[in-house]
Design a protein around this motif. Structure first.
Motif, PDB file in Angstrom:
ATOM      1  N   ILE A   1      50.931  36.504  38.833  1.00 45.90           N
ATOM      2  CA  ILE A   1      49.627  36.064  39.342  1.00 45.90           C
ATOM      3  C   ILE A   1      48.842  37.299  39.779  1.00 45.90           C
ATOM      4  CG2 ILE A   1      48.447  34.683  41.089  1.00 45.90           C
ATOM      5  CD1 ILE A   1      51.024  32.956  41.199  1.00 45.90           C
ATOM      6  N   THR A   2      47.744  37.571  39.114  1.00 41.98           N
ATOM      7  CA  THR A   2      46.924  38.743  39.400  1.00 41.98           C
ATOM      8  C   THR A   2      45.638  38.328  40.116  1.00 41.98           C
ATOM      9  OG1 THR A   2      45.714  38.573  37.323  1.00 41.98           O
ATOM     10  CG2 THR A   2      47.780  39.847  37.299  1.00 41.98           C
ATOM     11  N   PRO A   3      44.984  39.285  40.790  1.00 43.36           N
ATOM     12  CA  PRO A   3      43.680  38.977  41.394  1.00 43.36           C
ATOM     13  C   PRO A   3      42.668  38.487  40.359  1.00 43.36           C
ATOM     14  CG  PRO A   3      44.541  41.014  42.308  1.00 43.36           C
ATOM     15  CD  PRO A   3      45.458  40.632  41.180  1.00 43.36           C
TER      16      PRO A   3
ATOM     17  N   ILE B   1      40.064  31.178  38.506  1.00 42.22           N
ATOM     18  CA  ILE B   1      40.202  29.759  38.844  1.00 42.22           C
ATOM     19  C   ILE B   1      39.455  29.396  40.125  1.00 42.22           C
ATOM     20  CG2 ILE B   1      42.409  29.507  37.639  1.00 42.22           C
ATOM     21  CD1 ILE B   1      43.798  29.609  40.394  1.00 42.22           C
ATOM     22  N   ASN B   2      38.661  30.326  40.631  1.00 42.89           N
ATOM     23  CA  ASN B   2      37.940  30.031  41.866  1.00 42.89           C
ATOM     24  C   ASN B   2      36.928  28.908  41.708  1.00 42.89           C
ATOM     25  OD1 ASN B   2      39.289  31.814  43.504  1.00 42.89           O
ATOM     26  ND2 ASN B   2      37.761  33.443  43.357  1.00 42.89           N
TER      27      ASN B   2
ATOM     28  N   THR C   1      46.351  35.388  46.734  1.00 41.64           N
ATOM     29  CA  THR C   1      46.475  36.842  46.898  1.00 41.64           C
ATOM     30  C   THR C   1      46.520  37.254  48.365  1.00 41.64           C
ATOM     31  OG1 THR C   1      44.060  37.117  46.842  1.00 41.64           O
ATOM     32  CG2 THR C   1      45.241  37.297  44.738  1.00 41.64           C
ATOM     33  N   ARG C   2      46.711  36.300  49.258  1.00 43.54           N
ATOM     34  CA  ARG C   2      46.584  36.599  50.690  1.00 43.54           C
ATOM     35  C   ARG C   2      47.727  35.968  51.472  1.00 43.54           C
ATOM     36  NH1 ARG C   2      41.346  34.115  53.080  1.00 43.54           N
ATOM     37  NH2 ARG C   2      40.621  34.846  51.054  1.00 43.54           N
TER      38      ARG C   2
ATOM     39  N   ALA D   1      44.830  42.504  51.973  1.00 47.47           N
ATOM     40  CA  ALA D   1      44.787  41.380  51.036  1.00 47.47           C
ATOM     41  C   ALA D   1      44.182  41.825  49.713  1.00 47.47           C
ATOM     42  CB  ALA D   1      43.983  40.229  51.625  1.00 47.47           C
ATOM     43  N   GLU D   2      44.707  41.249  48.640  1.00 41.63           N
ATOM     44  CA  GLU D   2      44.126  41.483  47.320  1.00 41.63           C
ATOM     45  C   GLU D   2      43.062  40.428  47.043  1.00 41.63           C
ATOM     46  OE1 GLU D   2      47.097  43.144  44.267  1.00 41.63           O
ATOM     47  OE2 GLU D   2      48.283  41.764  45.486  1.00 41.63           O
TER      48      GLU D   2
END
Length: 616
Positions: A157-159, A165-166, A246-247, A302-303
């Motif tokens: 899972i990358t940034p 998917i936001n 990512t957090r 956080a990324e």
């Protein structure tokens, strides 16, 4: 016991006493505060006072929600001593209202969550880890009966993926287990209100309260869901929403598992979780260049890419405005081009790195961390990681004869002492009598006075001499009528004129700060200060609950000792009708834990609502 008709009694009670029409009975209502309760057999009883009338309202509504037409009203519950009633409601009622599962029953509730109301499609995405076949099959089968769509996450899972998917926000699966051929969700407790997911550090404090209330099975389930998140998502999540992938949040996993183990004595369970806790420590916190800095201390980092998707519309307008004006664009036009990558802006990239990291710290938001968080070795985080190292050292030495999966207790004792020495060197300030966050870019202490500066007392990393200095400073700078403020009054005085009120700053106070400081004071034997601070906090909660229909919110203004907080984001837990169904997770926990720290003399004062200014 009086038997009364629920609907007619409710109608008469609210018509007479709820003069402002908010479906609560509070000190702000102008009714006579004297209600004649009449039973179905003609008996009557006069009920007088805001507190007693709001108790009657609550008792009627509780039984109505149970499907009854006739309520059995126990006079003892109407005149119940305040602290006893609040504690009983938390133990027997609010925890149940906050408990969730990620099986079919829980998914049904999530579909109606207000955060999903803005979805462009009417289908809720349920994101499932790449390796969890049980969850993928289970949710896929639910698609025939529920408006959900099961989405398998990529193995890595990358940034970039998370950003992609936001615009399709959804819920992340948590632990499912097969029992007698049926899939069940492992339960967890949510904070409450709009926070209808499992949150990172909230869960630890909630678990402390659950353990106080004899609900260790729920505290254990919280740890099991933490383990699931680490094993499947790589970290304990800010919360189980897709945009939090990512957090992480402040690390309390070792404290949770060892406090549960102290009760269950289940060594197999401990063994499994100890492996996962060490994995989290190594892969989340100790990766160089990420959350581990060159000086050997840690930071939140956080990324993510661009604007935080959970933020309210317009939240970043003041930050974006000068860039938009310089580009001769509206704020929305500039934001769209920045988000798409059409406009590059390194200054904004850095700003959002700090902003995400601030949110990862749990202190969203505070001027202490604003636009600088990722450059700080914070006192709070390094205290928590010292506690991890200390926990690993003592548990491996005590229960595993000094060696566990190749890890030796001597190693953990060594690294915890090294961390304490680095914190002493870079963060301790002898003149100011406290630890301060350390800006490793500027190579200087921030000198920002904050409740989080006292986490070392909870972690047990200071000596007796330093502890005495810290406690003196704490009581001088942060003690207010209702407990400990998030930051000191003098820090607010340094802010620009018309600066926005940040919710983690003065004059507000928060349950996790109180609970950690209480335990720190207990660790070092500061009995008088402990009782005073516990009493101030519990008095404030009790006074507000008595005057405002049982209200137990997310946070308080500790200077005015009120739940009426005027800061960003409002105050979750104050918006309800008739009766709060939940209170608020860590606030409930602080009340239950605080009661265990007071003797009968202070409990009697609390039930009599003796103002702390008369006692201290």
């Amino acid at each position: 016991m009086m038997r009364v008709k629920i609907e007619s009694t409710l109608s008469k009670l609210l018509t007479q006493e709820d003069t402002d029409g908010d479906k609560k009975i509070t000190i702000e209502d102008k009714g006579p505060k004297n209600f004649e309760l009449v039973s179905d057999s003609g008996e009557s009883m006069s009920i007088k006072g805001t507190y007693q009338l709001s108790n009657l309202l609550q008792e009627l509504v509780i039984q109505k929600q149970e499907g009854k037409d006739i309520a059995d009203i126990n006079p003892d519950y109407i005149d119940e001593l305040p602290a006893i009633r609040i504690s009983r409601m938390i133990r027997d009622y609010y925890w149940n209202g906050l408990t969730r599962k990620m099986d079919k029953s829980g998914i049904v509730a999530l579909i109606s969550d207000t955060k999903n109301a803005s979805l462009t499609a009417s289908i809720l995405p349920v994101y499932v880890p790449y390796t969890d076949e049980l969850a993928f099959d289970y949710y896929s089968n639910l698609e025939t009966s529920l408006p959900i769509k099961t989405v398998r996450l990529p193995e890595i899972i990358t940034p970039e993926y998370v950003k992609s998917i936001n615009d399709k926000p959804g819920i992340l699966s948590l632990k499912l287990e097969m029992i007698n051929g049926e899939v069940n969700g492992v339960p967890f407790v949510v904070p409450g209100g709009r926070f209808n997911e499992m949150y990172g550090w909230d869960s630890y404090f909630e678990a402390v309260g659950l353990i106080c209330d004899g609900k260790v099975h729920l505290a254990k389930a919280m740890a099991d869901n933490f383990q699931y998140q680490i094993e499947h998502y790589g970290k304990i999540l800010n919360a189980n929403r897709s945009y939090y992938l990512t957090r992480t949040q402040p690390p309390f996993y070792s404290s949770l598992i060892f406090e549960v183990f102290e009760i269950t004595k289940d060594k197999d369970w401990l063994t499994s979780h100890l492996k996962t806790a060490i994995k989290e420590y190594e892969t989340v916190w100790m990766v160089k260049g990420m959350r581990l800095t060159k000086n050997g201390l840690n930071r939140y980092r956080a990324e993510g890419i661009g604007v935080t998707p959970e933020s309210e519309e317009g939240h970043y307008d003041a930050t974006l405005k000068p860039y938009a004006e310089n580009a001769d664009l509206t704020i929305n036009e500039y934001l769209a081009k920045y988000q798409s990558g059409e406009i590059e802006n390194e200054e904004l990239d850095t700003y959002f790195l700090h902003d995400r990291s601030l949110r990862e710290s749990g202190h969203d938001t505070s001027w202490r961390l604003d636009d600088v968080c990722a450059d700080l070795n914070t006192v709070a985080l390094n205290s928590l990681l010292y506690k991890y190292e200390s926990d690993f050292a003592h548990v491996i030495e005590t229960y595993f004869d000094g060696e566990f999966n190749g890890w030796h207790s001597a190693y953990w004792f060594q690294v915890m002492h090294e961390r304490a020495e680095r914190m002493q060197e870079l963060m301790w300030n002898e003149v100011h009598g406290q630890y301060f966050d350390y800006n490793f870019v500027k190579q200087e202490q921030t000198l920002f006075e904050s409740a989080s500066n006292y986490f070392p007392l909870w972690a047990g990393l200071v000596d007796s001499k330093e502890a005495h200095k810290m406690v003196k400073t704490l009581m001088q700078q942060l003690k207010e009528r209702g407990g400990i403020a998030g930051t000191s009054k003098s820090m607010n005085a340094n802010l620009p004129e018309n600066a926005m009120q940040r919710q983690w700053d003065y004059p507000n106070g928060w349950a996790p700060h109180q609970m950690l400081i209480w335990r720190g004071l207990k660790n070092y034997g500061f009995t008088n200060e402990l009782k005073e601070l516990v009493y101030r906090w519990l008095y404030m909660i009790t006074r507000n609950a008595v005057d405002y229909n049982g209200t137990i919110p997310e946070k308080y203004d500790v200077v005015a000792a009120t739940h009426k907080v005027f800061a960003e984001y409002g105050n979750v837990g104050t918006d309800f009708e008739y009766i709060t169904q939940e209170g608020f997770g860590w606030m409930n926990a602080s009340y239950q834990y605080g009661l265990t720290l007071l003797d009968n003399t202070y409990l009697n004062h609390l039930n009599s609502l003796v103002d702390p200014e008369e006692l201290f």
